[in-house]
Motif scaffolding. Structure first.
Motif, PDB file in Angstrom:
ATOM      1  N   GLU A  76      22.570 -18.039  -6.271  1.00  0.00           N
ATOM      2  CA  GLU A  76      23.355 -17.921  -7.501  1.00  0.00           C
ATOM      3  C   GLU A  76      22.802 -18.818  -8.606  1.00  0.00           C
ATOM      4  O   GLU A  76      22.607 -18.378  -9.751  1.00  0.00           O
ATOM      5  CB  GLU A  76      24.829 -18.284  -7.235  1.00  0.00           C
ATOM      6  CG  GLU A  76      25.518 -17.446  -6.183  1.00  0.00           C
ATOM      7  CD  GLU A  76      25.357 -17.987  -4.774  1.00  0.00           C
ATOM      8  OE1 GLU A  76      25.999 -17.426  -3.863  1.00  0.00           O
ATOM      9  OE2 GLU A  76      24.590 -18.960  -4.570  1.00  0.00           O
ATOM     10  N   PHE A  77      22.558 -20.077  -8.268  1.00  0.00           N
ATOM     11  CA  PHE A  77      22.097 -21.032  -9.283  1.00  0.00           C
ATOM     12  C   PHE A  77      20.714 -20.654  -9.796  1.00  0.00           C
ATOM     13  O   PHE A  77      20.488 -20.572 -11.008  1.00  0.00           O
ATOM     14  CB  PHE A  77      22.077 -22.445  -8.699  1.00  0.00           C
ATOM     15  CG  PHE A  77      21.460 -23.466  -9.616  1.00  0.00           C
ATOM     16  CD1 PHE A  77      22.162 -23.945 -10.707  1.00  0.00           C
ATOM     17  CD2 PHE A  77      20.175 -23.928  -9.398  1.00  0.00           C
ATOM     18  CE1 PHE A  77      21.601 -24.876 -11.572  1.00  0.00           C
ATOM     19  CE2 PHE A  77      19.598 -24.858 -10.260  1.00  0.00           C
ATOM     20  CZ  PHE A  77      20.315 -25.331 -11.341  1.00  0.00           C
ATOM     21  N   LEU A  78      19.782 -20.410  -8.884  1.00  0.00           N
ATOM     22  CA  LEU A  78      18.410 -20.120  -9.304  1.00  0.00           C
ATOM     23  C   LEU A  78      18.349 -18.863 -10.158  1.00  0.00           C
ATOM     24  O   LEU A  78      17.615 -18.805 -11.153  1.00  0.00           O
ATOM     25  CB  LEU A  78      17.519 -19.988  -8.073  1.00  0.00           C
ATOM     26  CG  LEU A  78      16.005 -20.039  -8.314  1.00  0.00           C
ATOM     27  CD1 LEU A  78      15.610 -21.330  -9.001  1.00  0.00           C
ATOM     28  CD2 LEU A  78      15.252 -19.886  -6.998  1.00  0.00           C
ATOM     29  N   ALA A  79      19.108 -17.842  -9.821  1.00  0.00           N
ATOM     30  CA  ALA A  79      19.109 -16.603 -10.596  1.00  0.00           C
ATOM     31  C   ALA A  79      19.600 -16.827 -12.016  1.00  0.00           C
ATOM     32  O   ALA A  79      19.222 -16.082 -12.936  1.00  0.00           O
ATOM     33  CB  ALA A  79      19.961 -15.549  -9.899  1.00  0.00           C
ATOM     34  N   SER A  80      20.430 -17.840 -12.210  1.00  0.00           N
ATOM     35  CA  SER A  80      20.972 -18.119 -13.548  1.00  0.00           C
ATOM     36  C   SER A  80      20.005 -18.911 -14.414  1.00  0.00           C
ATOM     37  O   SER A  80      20.281 -19.123 -15.599  1.00  0.00           O
ATOM     38  CB  SER A  80      22.285 -18.900 -13.426  1.00  0.00           C
ATOM     39  OG  SER A  80      22.052 -20.245 -13.025  1.00  0.00           O
ATOM     40  N   MET A  81      18.865 -19.340 -13.860  1.00  0.00           N
ATOM     41  CA  MET A  81      17.963 -20.250 -14.567  1.00  0.00           C
ATOM     42  C   MET A  81      16.762 -19.547 -15.199  1.00  0.00           C
ATOM     43  O   MET A  81      15.786 -20.192 -15.551  1.00  0.00           O
ATOM     44  CB  MET A  81      17.468 -21.334 -13.596  1.00  0.00           C
ATOM     45  CG  MET A  81      18.564 -22.185 -12.997  1.00  0.00           C
ATOM     46  SD  MET A  81      19.454 -23.149 -14.227  1.00  0.00           S
ATOM     47  CE  MET A  81      18.223 -24.362 -14.642  1.00  0.00           C
ATOM     48  N   GLN A  82      16.806 -18.257 -15.345  1.00  0.00           N
ATOM     49  CA  GLN A  82      15.670 -17.526 -15.922  1.00  0.00           C
ATOM     50  C   GLN A  82      15.421 -17.939 -17.374  1.00  0.00           C
ATOM     51  O   GLN A  82      16.367 -18.258 -18.088  1.00  0.00           O
ATOM     52  CB  GLN A  82      15.950 -16.026 -15.843  1.00  0.00           C
ATOM     53  CG  GLN A  82      16.142 -15.532 -14.407  1.00  0.00           C
ATOM     54  CD  GLN A  82      16.416 -14.044 -14.358  1.00  0.00           C
ATOM     55  OE1 GLN A  82      15.551 -13.251 -14.715  1.00  0.00           O
ATOM     56  NE2 GLN A  82      17.620 -13.676 -13.953  1.00  0.00           N
ATOM     57  N   PRO A  83      14.106 -17.883 -17.791  1.00  0.00           N
ATOM     58  CA  PRO A  83      12.929 -17.496 -17.016  1.00  0.00           C
ATOM     59  C   PRO A  83      12.480 -18.607 -16.084  1.00  0.00           C
ATOM     60  O   PRO A  83      12.515 -19.786 -16.434  1.00  0.00           O
ATOM     61  CB  PRO A  83      11.878 -17.226 -18.090  1.00  0.00           C
ATOM     62  CG  PRO A  83      12.266 -18.134 -19.226  1.00  0.00           C
ATOM     63  CD  PRO A  83      13.767 -18.189 -19.203  1.00  0.00           C
ATOM     64  N   LEU A  84      12.049 -18.202 -14.903  1.00  0.00           N
ATOM     65  CA  LEU A  84      11.607 -19.143 -13.883  1.00  0.00           C
ATOM     66  C   LEU A  84      10.109 -19.401 -14.000  1.00  0.00           C
ATOM     67  O   LEU A  84       9.378 -18.609 -14.613  1.00  0.00           O
ATOM     68  CB  LEU A  84      11.921 -18.577 -12.498  1.00  0.00           C
ATOM     69  CG  LEU A  84      13.409 -18.372 -12.184  1.00  0.00           C
ATOM     70  CD1 LEU A  84      13.564 -17.530 -10.922  1.00  0.00           C
ATOM     71  CD2 LEU A  84      14.110 -19.709 -12.031  1.00  0.00           C
ATOM     72  N   PRO A  85       9.616 -20.504 -13.445  1.00  0.00           N
ATOM     73  CA  PRO A  85       8.167 -20.723 -13.415  1.00  0.00           C
ATOM     74  C   PRO A  85       7.442 -19.553 -12.755  1.00  0.00           C
ATOM     75  O   PRO A  85       8.016 -18.806 -11.957  1.00  0.00           O
ATOM     76  CB  PRO A  85       8.034 -22.008 -12.588  1.00  0.00           C
ATOM     77  CG  PRO A  85       9.320 -22.738 -12.818  1.00  0.00           C
ATOM     78  CD  PRO A  85      10.367 -21.649 -12.903  1.00  0.00           C
ATOM     79  N   VAL A  86       6.155 -19.420 -13.074  1.00  0.00           N
ATOM     80  CA  VAL A  86       5.359 -18.284 -12.599  1.00  0.00           C
ATOM     81  C   VAL A  86       5.436 -18.143 -11.084  1.00  0.00           C
ATOM     82  O   VAL A  86       5.612 -17.040 -10.558  1.00  0.00           O
ATOM     83  CB  VAL A  86       3.895 -18.447 -13.050  1.00  0.00           C
ATOM     84  CG1 VAL A  86       3.038 -17.314 -12.477  1.00  0.00           C
ATOM     85  CG2 VAL A  86       3.811 -18.466 -14.568  1.00  0.00           C
TER      86      VAL A  86
END
Length: 270
Positions: A76-86
């Motif tokens: 949940e948290f990571l998906a909300s942090m876009q854009p993500l590193p390559v």
């Protein structure tokens, strides 16, 4: 002024529900790592701390090309942090969450890997320039291995005093990691060769407004009271329900700390 039948009926609906009724609607399975089932209706409120973990991750991500999110939960948290590193990877050690995280993160290009040993992560040496970790255990030496020289480790941890009142109410011994603190984590990181850049620690509280919320919460964090169930803890749960019916809430310590640490680059030969 005389009360009417309507007044008495309204008061009836304001009465505290019975022990059985409180628990009847909270038997659903916990999925991912999302407490919105409790927080959206205000059944659980966690008091804020002095720092903002999300903001710290966002700032560090801007300079990252390869990031690992340890203990991603349901993603949940990571998906909300876009854009993500390559190059972004995630690990999850709780088996029921792995499929949930993969369905959420793999469409975003994130590789999600299960693991059962923090001392042996499934990554190459010096693979990441940033490792973030929210409420997941870690091995300082393994972090040193997978981080590039100059790489950053950011963690927010749950301290050993967290929810200690839950254990007291259920009449069980303290949490196994009751001694876990900011200083204990810092010592481990420095022993492995990290330089600690920033840290903070705070004890606030989490407030629960009904017993069903507490039961749901304890089922979601099985390490706090191992083998917790309504049947096994019926008597202390009934006593806690009576107490909450009088006070309106139950407070438990919220113990949090964070650390930002850097793997120092080796000195260049002159």
């Amino acid at each position: 002024m005389r009360s009417t039948d309507a007044d008495e009926d309204a008061m009836h609906w304001l009465d505290e529900p019975s022990f059985e009724h409180v628990l009847a609607n909270d038997e659903q399975a916990f999925s991912g790592w999302d407490f919105s089932y409790l927080t959206q209706k205000g059944r659980m409120q966690e008091c804020p701390v002095r720092w903002n973990y999300t903001s710290m991750v966002e700032r560090l991500m801007r300079r990252s090309q390869a990031m690992l999110d340890m203990g991603t939960g349901g993603g949940e948290f990571l998906a909300s942090m876009q854009p993500l590193p390559v190059h972004t990877c995630a690990t999850e050690g709780y088996p029921p969450n792995v499929a949930v995280a993969r369905s959420r993160l793999e469409p975003l290009g994130v590789q999600v890997l299960p693991f059962d040993d923090e001392e042996r992560l499934p990554f190459a040496d010096a693979q990441f320039d940033l490792v973030v970790n929210r409420h997941e255990s870690f091995s300082a030496r393994e972090l040193w291995r997978i981080l590039k020289p100059g790489g950053i480790f950011l963690t927010q941890q749950v301290g050993g005093d967290n929810d200690k009142e839950m254990n007291e109410a259920m009449r069980v011994p303290p949490f196994d990691y009751a001694a876990w603190s900011c200083e204990a984590a810092r010592a481990q990181l420095e022993e492995a060769g990290f330089t600690v850049l920033k840290q903070d620690e705070e004890r606030t509280f989490t407030r629960f407004y009904d017993l069903g919320a507490i039961v749901f919460y304890l089922k979601a964090i099985p390490w706090q009271i191992p083998e917790f169930s309504i049947e096994a803890y019926r008597e202390p749960l009934e006593q806690l329900h009576e107490r909450m019916s009088r006070t309106g809430y139950f407070d438990a310590t919220c113990h949090r700390f964070y650390i930002v640490a850097r793997k120092e680059a080796p000195l260049q030969a002159t």
